[in-house]
Design an enzyme around this catalytic site. Sequence first.
Site, PDB file in Angstrom:
ATOM      1  N   GLU A 130      10.765  -8.427  -1.887  1.00 15.69           N
ATOM      2  CA  GLU A 130      11.287  -7.166  -1.330  1.00 15.69           C
ATOM      3  C   GLU A 130      10.645  -7.031   0.031  1.00 15.69           C
ATOM      4  O   GLU A 130       9.460  -6.712   0.131  1.00 15.69           O
ATOM      5  CB  GLU A 130      10.889  -5.980  -2.210  1.00 15.69           C
ATOM      6  CG  GLU A 130      11.464  -5.995  -3.597  1.00 15.69           C
ATOM      7  CD  GLU A 130      12.966  -5.920  -3.634  1.00 15.69           C
ATOM      8  OE1 GLU A 130      13.593  -5.590  -2.601  1.00 15.69           O
ATOM      9  OE2 GLU A 130      13.536  -6.230  -4.689  1.00 15.69           O
ATOM     10  N   LEU A 131      11.407  -7.262   1.095  1.00 15.74           N
ATOM     11  CA  LEU A 131      10.798  -7.371   2.427  1.00 15.74           C
ATOM     12  C   LEU A 131      11.222  -6.194   3.314  1.00 15.74           C
ATOM     13  O   LEU A 131      11.653  -5.172   2.829  1.00 15.74           O
ATOM     14  CB  LEU A 131      11.163  -8.734   3.017  1.00 15.74           C
ATOM     15  CG  LEU A 131      10.826  -9.925   2.092  1.00 15.74           C
ATOM     16  CD1 LEU A 131      11.273 -11.240   2.698  1.00 15.74           C
ATOM     17  CD2 LEU A 131       9.333  -9.971   1.753  1.00 15.74           C
ATOM     18  N   GLY A 158       6.503  -6.530   0.686  1.00 16.13           N
ATOM     19  CA  GLY A 158       5.744  -6.419   1.923  1.00 16.13           C
ATOM     20  C   GLY A 158       6.601  -6.843   3.102  1.00 16.13           C
ATOM     21  O   GLY A 158       7.833  -6.787   3.034  1.00 16.13           O
ATOM     22  N   SER A 159       5.958  -7.318   4.135  1.00 13.15           N
ATOM     23  CA  SER A 159       6.707  -7.599   5.365  1.00 13.15           C
ATOM     24  C   SER A 159       7.508  -8.906   5.256  1.00 13.15           C
ATOM     25  O   SER A 159       7.148  -9.815   4.502  1.00 13.15           O
ATOM     26  CB  SER A 159       5.748  -7.699   6.549  1.00 13.15           C
ATOM     27  OG  SER A 159       4.989  -8.882   6.430  1.00 13.15           O
ATOM     28  N   GLU A 165      11.295  -2.085  12.490  1.00 11.23           N
ATOM     29  CA  GLU A 165      11.016  -1.014  11.531  1.00 11.23           C
ATOM     30  C   GLU A 165       9.790  -0.244  12.053  1.00 11.23           C
ATOM     31  O   GLU A 165       8.710  -0.821  12.186  1.00 11.23           O
ATOM     32  CB  GLU A 165      10.700  -1.705  10.198  1.00 11.23           C
ATOM     33  CG  GLU A 165      10.775  -0.848   9.008  1.00 11.23           C
ATOM     34  CD  GLU A 165      10.505  -1.666   7.731  1.00 11.23           C
ATOM     35  OE1 GLU A 165       9.876  -2.739   7.784  1.00 11.23           O
ATOM     36  OE2 GLU A 165      10.924  -1.198   6.663  1.00 11.23           O
ATOM     37  N   LYS A 206      -1.999  -8.295  -7.742  1.00  7.93           N
ATOM     38  CA  LYS A 206      -2.899  -8.041  -6.621  1.00  7.93           C
ATOM     39  C   LYS A 206      -2.370  -6.887  -5.788  1.00  7.93           C
ATOM     40  O   LYS A 206      -1.429  -7.029  -5.019  1.00  7.93           O
ATOM     41  CB  LYS A 206      -3.079  -9.276  -5.736  1.00  7.93           C
ATOM     42  CG  LYS A 206      -4.397  -9.151  -4.992  1.00  7.93           C
ATOM     43  CD  LYS A 206      -4.489  -9.903  -3.686  1.00  7.93           C
ATOM     44  CE  LYS A 206      -3.841  -9.259  -2.508  1.00  7.93           C
ATOM     45  NZ  LYS A 206      -4.289  -7.932  -2.108  1.00  7.93           N
ATOM     46  N   CYS A 232      10.068   1.146   3.032  1.00 10.87           N
ATOM     47  CA  CYS A 232      10.988   0.111   3.536  1.00 10.87           C
ATOM     48  C   CYS A 232      12.414   0.627   3.596  1.00 10.87           C
ATOM     49  O   CYS A 232      13.275  -0.023   4.184  1.00 10.87           O
ATOM     50  CB  CYS A 232      10.972  -1.102   2.613  1.00 10.87           C
ATOM     51  SG  CYS A 232       9.347  -1.775   2.422  1.00 10.87           S
ATOM     52  N   TRP A 273       0.817  -1.224   0.000  1.00 10.82           N
ATOM     53  CA  TRP A 273       0.000   0.000   0.000  1.00 10.82           C
ATOM     54  C   TRP A 273       0.844   1.265   0.000  1.00 10.82           C
ATOM     55  O   TRP A 273       0.331   2.340  -0.272  1.00 10.82           O
ATOM     56  CB  TRP A 273      -0.957   0.017   1.205  1.00 10.82           C
ATOM     57  CG  TRP A 273      -0.269  -0.258   2.523  1.00 10.82           C
ATOM     58  CD1 TRP A 273      -0.232  -1.452   3.182  1.00 10.82           C
ATOM     59  CD2 TRP A 273       0.490   0.663   3.319  1.00 10.82           C
ATOM     60  NE1 TRP A 273       0.515  -1.335   4.340  1.00 10.82           N
ATOM     61  CE2 TRP A 273       0.965  -0.043   4.452  1.00 10.82           C
ATOM     62  CE3 TRP A 273       0.821   2.019   3.192  1.00 10.82           C
ATOM     63  CZ2 TRP A 273       1.739   0.561   5.442  1.00 10.82           C
ATOM     64  CZ3 TRP A 273       1.603   2.609   4.175  1.00 10.82           C
ATOM     65  CH2 TRP A 273       2.044   1.883   5.286  1.00 10.82           C
ATOM     66  N   ASN A 274       2.139   1.176   0.323  1.00 10.26           N
ATOM     67  CA  ASN A 274       2.880   2.434   0.511  1.00 10.26           C
ATOM     68  C   ASN A 274       3.298   3.098  -0.806  1.00 10.26           C
ATOM     69  O   ASN A 274       3.493   4.306  -0.854  1.00 10.26           O
ATOM     70  CB  ASN A 274       4.075   2.244   1.459  1.00 10.26           C
ATOM     71  CG  ASN A 274       5.062   1.224   0.968  1.00 10.26           C
ATOM     72  OD1 ASN A 274       4.785   0.467   0.044  1.00 10.26           O
ATOM     73  ND2 ASN A 274       6.230   1.180   1.591  1.00 10.26           N
ATOM     74  N   GLU A 326      15.004  -5.601  -8.141  1.00 13.49           N
ATOM     75  CA  GLU A 326      14.039  -4.977  -9.053  1.00 13.49           C
ATOM     76  C   GLU A 326      14.687  -3.725  -9.629  1.00 13.49           C
ATOM     77  O   GLU A 326      15.360  -2.984  -8.904  1.00 13.49           O
ATOM     78  CB  GLU A 326      12.771  -4.596  -8.285  1.00 13.49           C
ATOM     79  CG  GLU A 326      12.031  -5.819  -7.780  1.00 13.49           C
ATOM     80  CD  GLU A 326      10.672  -5.480  -7.198  1.00 13.49           C
ATOM     81  OE1 GLU A 326      10.578  -4.517  -6.425  1.00 13.49           O
ATOM     82  OE2 GLU A 326       9.700  -6.182  -7.518  1.00 13.49           O
TER      83      GLU A 326
HETATM   84  C1  SIN Z   1       9.666   0.638  -0.651  1.00 12.20           C
HETATM   85  O1  SIN Z   1       9.461   1.235   0.373  1.00 12.20           O
HETATM   86  O2  SIN Z   1       9.547  -0.593  -0.696  1.00 12.20           O
HETATM   87  C2  SIN Z   1      10.082   1.301  -1.934  1.00 12.20           C
HETATM   88  C3  SIN Z   1      10.812   2.554  -1.770  1.00 12.20           C
HETATM   89  C4  SIN Z   1      11.518   3.008  -3.028  1.00 12.20           C
HETATM   90  O3  SIN Z   1      11.313   2.474  -4.121  1.00 12.20           O
HETATM   91  O4  SIN Z   1      12.303   3.947  -2.897  1.00 12.20           O
END
Ligand code: SIN
Length: 492
Positions: A263-264, A241-242, A396, A187, A297, A163-164, A473
């Site tokens: 990507e956690l 996500g987490s 975090e 999704k 993250c 969601w972020n 990524e």
């Molecule tokens: C993320 O918080 O997973 C992505 C942040 C970013 O792409 O800079």
Amino acid sequence: MQLDLAQITHQMLDGVNYGNYINGEFRAAANGKVFDVTNPATGDLLLSVPDAGASDTLAAVDAAYAALPAWMATPAATRADLLRKAAALMLERRERLATIMTLEQGKPMTESRGEIAYAASFLTWFAGEAERIYGDIVHNSAPNKRIFVLRQAVGVVALITPWNFPAAMLTRKLGPALAAGCTAICKPAEQTPLTALELGRIFQEVGFPAGVVNILAASDPLPFSDTIFADDRVRKVSFTGSTEVGKILIRNSAATVKRMSLELGGNAPFIVFDDADLSAAVTGAIASKFRNAGQTCVCANRIFVQRGIYDQFADLFAAKTSAMKVGNGLLPDTIIGPLIDLPAREKIERHVSDAKAHGADIMLGGLPYPENPSGTFWTPTVIRNASSDMLVAQEETFGPVAPLIPFDTEDEVLAQANGTPFGLASYFYTRDVSRVMRVAEKLEFGIIGANDALPSVAQAPFGGVKQSGLGREGGAVGIDEYLEVKYLSLGL
Ligand code: SIN
């Protein structure tokens, strides 16, 4: 400034009837269910969207599987062309997409606009990479043999996004997947499906063939997840996500041995050495810490400051932080928007009380924001004399809370910075070029910003080590996550 916020919502969403995007059309859920998407800044209902279940997911897998052979056979230049068209349309619709994002996610409009450009840049970057998928010819093992290495699309992929960053995390996965010749079932997070469905319209309008891109909104991720993990036709899952959920997905992937990109979580150290440019370090720390109200993250989670400049840094950092305007992200002067929901606030409250209980000083904030219509706003907080054993440094925080931890030596700070199971992003500020190389080589993180607090760009490989994930990524290597390597040994 007074803005009619309700009016903006109406303008964006009245008459909009999103369906789940399956096989080139927007559909109601098979069981007719819908779920509500709300605005985290106000708690108001924005829109109800179809609530995909297992049978909708299966329909999307069927569509993606049927579309796969033709899409894999489509020339890379055509795939690239469609990606570039989608990026261009995203930028043309930037204001609408950004507003919808701010409505459902809360981030300030300047950040939403920035995210749309960032999201479009992944499509453009991977359009280029589509045209650079090469194979190899390896030296022969016998005079009458030749060996060819082929790189081909993995197949149907499932992309699960957080969601972020409702737009950028989708395109960071979908861009390389489509460029490689994969078909996809996406999704988005249940809190923020509108931006993704709006992007679905763009993929439809620019002419991606039916079934190549499918986007499902669902209030409960489980029917989606159970369906894709059980289905052998889905060859790969990419998730942001987490770490907790990532571990469950790794276990689920065993049943059909799927490729995984993860990507956690992170726990980013931000180190300021005595020899840093103080003003640049403060500006960088603020940018990194408070981006998206601390909900990324890669946000600085632990700010280590060397003792010689600790007081100066803390005073300047707190002064600048106190000037940051908290509010509804639609208001033009807002710098810090709401948290995504009340559990996010509860975590922050736990971290702040633990820091207080262990003797840290709250220099600024430490409380919910007083003008607080939905309970989701938190006053930007600066914690002085924090230490690495406090919860705020162990977990975090994912909120606008900055613990400032003093340190004495380079070795000591490196041990503390690396003393976490996470290894996504890290930052440090120094003017000593030898130290730049020494520290960068010793930090156990996938992303390192040296005198740079915002290093994320489409052309760089984003990802973590240790429990922060698997794979990368973006960058030239981002497309490899969606390609299988095969070899052909040809007898002559
Ligand atoms: C993320 O918080 O997973 C992505 C942040 C970013 O792409 O800079």
